[in-house]
Motif scaffolding. Sequence first.
Motif, short mmCIF file in Angstrom:
data_model
loop_
_atom_site.label_atom_id
_atom_site.label_comp_id
_atom_site.label_asym_id
_atom_site.label_seq_id
_atom_site.Cartn_x
_atom_site.Cartn_y
_atom_site.Cartn_z
N ASN A 94 38.26 47.65 27.95
CA ASN A 94 37.01 47.97 28.65
C ASN A 94 37.03 47.50 30.11
O ASN A 94 37.62 46.48 30.43
N PRO A 95 36.34 48.23 31.00
CA PRO A 95 36.29 47.85 32.41
C PRO A 95 35.12 46.91 32.70
O PRO A 95 34.28 47.17 33.56
N GLN B 48 30.40 45.25 35.37
CA GLN B 48 31.37 46.35 35.32
C GLN B 48 32.37 46.10 36.45
O GLN B 48 31.97 45.72 37.56
N ASP C 105 35.84 47.30 38.77
CA ASP C 105 36.76 48.33 39.24
C ASP C 105 38.17 47.91 38.81
O ASP C 105 38.71 46.91 39.28
N ARG C 106 38.74 48.69 37.87
CA ARG C 106 40.05 48.31 37.31
C ARG C 106 41.11 48.11 38.39
O ARG C 106 41.87 47.14 38.36
N ARG D 126 38.93 58.24 27.40
CA ARG D 126 38.40 58.28 28.76
C ARG D 126 38.03 59.73 29.06
O ARG D 126 38.73 60.66 28.63
N GLU E 261 30.62 54.01 30.98
CA GLU E 261 30.85 53.02 32.03
C GLU E 261 31.91 53.51 33.02
O GLU E 261 33.06 53.78 32.63
N GLU F 56 34.88 53.50 35.67
CA GLU F 56 36.04 52.60 35.74
C GLU F 56 36.38 52.17 37.16
O GLU F 56 37.28 51.36 37.34
N TYR G 174 34.58 55.33 30.91
CA TYR G 174 34.96 54.66 29.65
C TYR G 174 33.81 54.81 28.65
O TYR G 174 32.66 54.58 28.97
N GLN H 104 32.25 53.15 26.00
CA GLN H 104 32.06 51.89 25.28
C GLN H 104 31.31 52.15 23.97
O GLN H 104 30.25 52.77 23.96
#
Length: 686
Positions: A84-85, A134, A136-137, A252, A345, A347, A355, A357
Amino acid sequence: MHLMAARLGLPAHLSLLRGKLTGKTLNLRYLSGNASEVDSNFYDVIVVGGGHAGCEAAAASARLGRKTLLLTHKIETIGEMSCNPSFGGIGKGHLVREVDALDGVCGRICDKSGIHFKVLNKKKGPAVWGLRAQIDRDLYRRYMQEEILNTKCLTVEASPVDDLILDDVTPEHVDDMVCEKICAGVVLENGRCVKASSVVITTGTFLRGCIHLGLDIRPAGRLGDAPAVGLAKTLEEAGFTVGRLKTGTPPRIDGTTINYKQLESHFGDDMPVPFSFMNEKVSIKPEEQVSCHLTNSSTKVGEIILQNRHLNHHVREEVTGPRYCPSIESKVMRFGNRPHQIWLEPEGLNTNIVYMQGFSITLPPELQEECIHNVRGLEEAIMTRPGYGVEYDFMDPRQIKPSLETKRIKGLFFAGQINGTTGYEEAAAQGIIAGINAGLTARGEPPFIVNRTEGYIGVLIDDLTTQGTTEPYRMFTSRTEFRISLRPDNADLRLTEKGYKAGCVTEERYKKTKDVENKLGENIELLKAYKMSRAQWSNILHECKAEISLAKTGSKLSAFDVLQSSYFQVSYLSEVPGNPFQGIVSDDVLASRIKIEAVYEPFMKQQKQNIEEVRAEEELEVPPDLDFNRLSMSREVIGLLNTVRPTTIGAASRINGMTPGALLQLMWIVKKRERNRSHPTTLNPS
């Protein structure tokens, strides 16, 4: 070589050295600091794995000044958010704050890379608030790599570990009765040996990991990364009790194909609360935060899942998955074919990927797409990557000490999912403790222990090492007996000085914490010393247009007394004649912390009394005929009591999943029954 460094986004000043080419394995070593470190083949600490536990462990060991080597499959996946992000949540946010209080890195990185901040559970007291963000990957991974690759005393190398170097116990270790071997280093995949005083294993889901997608099963620790098979065999052959757990990740989807008009929007807080005590604000501006959206599955989704169970290998019951974060298949089978919440959510700021969730799924990809199209708002959504399940080895955590050193092999530490936990936060919490203790052990110093009374980290480790786990362990506020005192707002006051004395906290953080502690103490004393009559306080409330009761004994009330009312805001103090509290009112962070201290002060004594009462009654016998089904407790707790049938209060307290509140209630019920039997009610003969 410069081109390769540029592609990886590495800082220009880092040295990039080519290792030996053996077969298909090319070892690349990235050094921060002195290039002469490459000449040495001995380290104080070796950390295996570059995930959340590994990053915290390596950084903590290096902060102690220990020469540390971090070994990972790929440099570019250090700090990867594999699932999860997001970071934090109820219970989990406490862990992030405590890791930060010990000078860990994840809280600071979250503050820099977060794109939506929200404090959960605000309707309840501050002790159970859940800081969540949340993330930012791409930003998180980039900032974490910059942090790790620029940490003094830390070397990072891309090279899989295949084996451990184990030595026999020497005479100086004869006092360690459980210890059978000493870990002296690792053997890399290319056969090279690297010696060290301590080794920390943080392999996540990589130990004999395999991915499930429908009926397809393939070896992998996560999508695109090979599992750690050789190391898993080594640990099993060393005599460790090994189990299997599973987890999963959702699909995704392309955010541009979502019909947001059908969905419920959720926004971040107007004043985002940072994770790190070192930050007064987060990097993103409040108005630039992204929104999350809420939708639900449909009964049609449930029908697709139930009709295709035969095409889903991951949902079999032989291997346990996460109870508190189940797949959509598990939800349908466990709770019936009804709608289930799904959070959409984003990413990151520079991607359209979203994402899902709450929609972890392992059906074949074409059936996943059919399920997605039967979710409100996703009728036309495009799936960019299917969900999948992961099954992996874990070690029974009762085989480790509170320091996270294994009992069987001295100098070997386990942290993260290898101990049966789930979640970035639980991994980071174990990683920082393992890293600190690996560094201390390398120099023969006593271990650093956080106990249950000091932090959620202590609760997590105590639960694991004393009770073990049969399912992926997740942190909740209900797991601690001390949640009134173990709050997210005071993690620095609880743990930073302790960490400083152990050598893992910088002078800068320690000084800031002491300044905060002194400022809090001085202003609380000021508030307690300033007293007025009820009538005077009531006039101030009238001026502020607030109507509350000031029902407290005594002719006069201090400013601290009135702040104990949840309705009396710190801002009301500006109406006090002469405005002696301007310094408090004008400092939002200080005001918030003082308010929380005031609200909880009356409950602290009661909590301490309850804890002492439970400890004193550990030998109190639970009647064998007590009908647990008639108790006013959660179904989960009643189920645990019926399964275990504890004979004493002490035995009940050690049940995995038993909440402190339920334990206290059980004790009172048993004592009441005991009193009734000792003094039966008699009828008046007249």
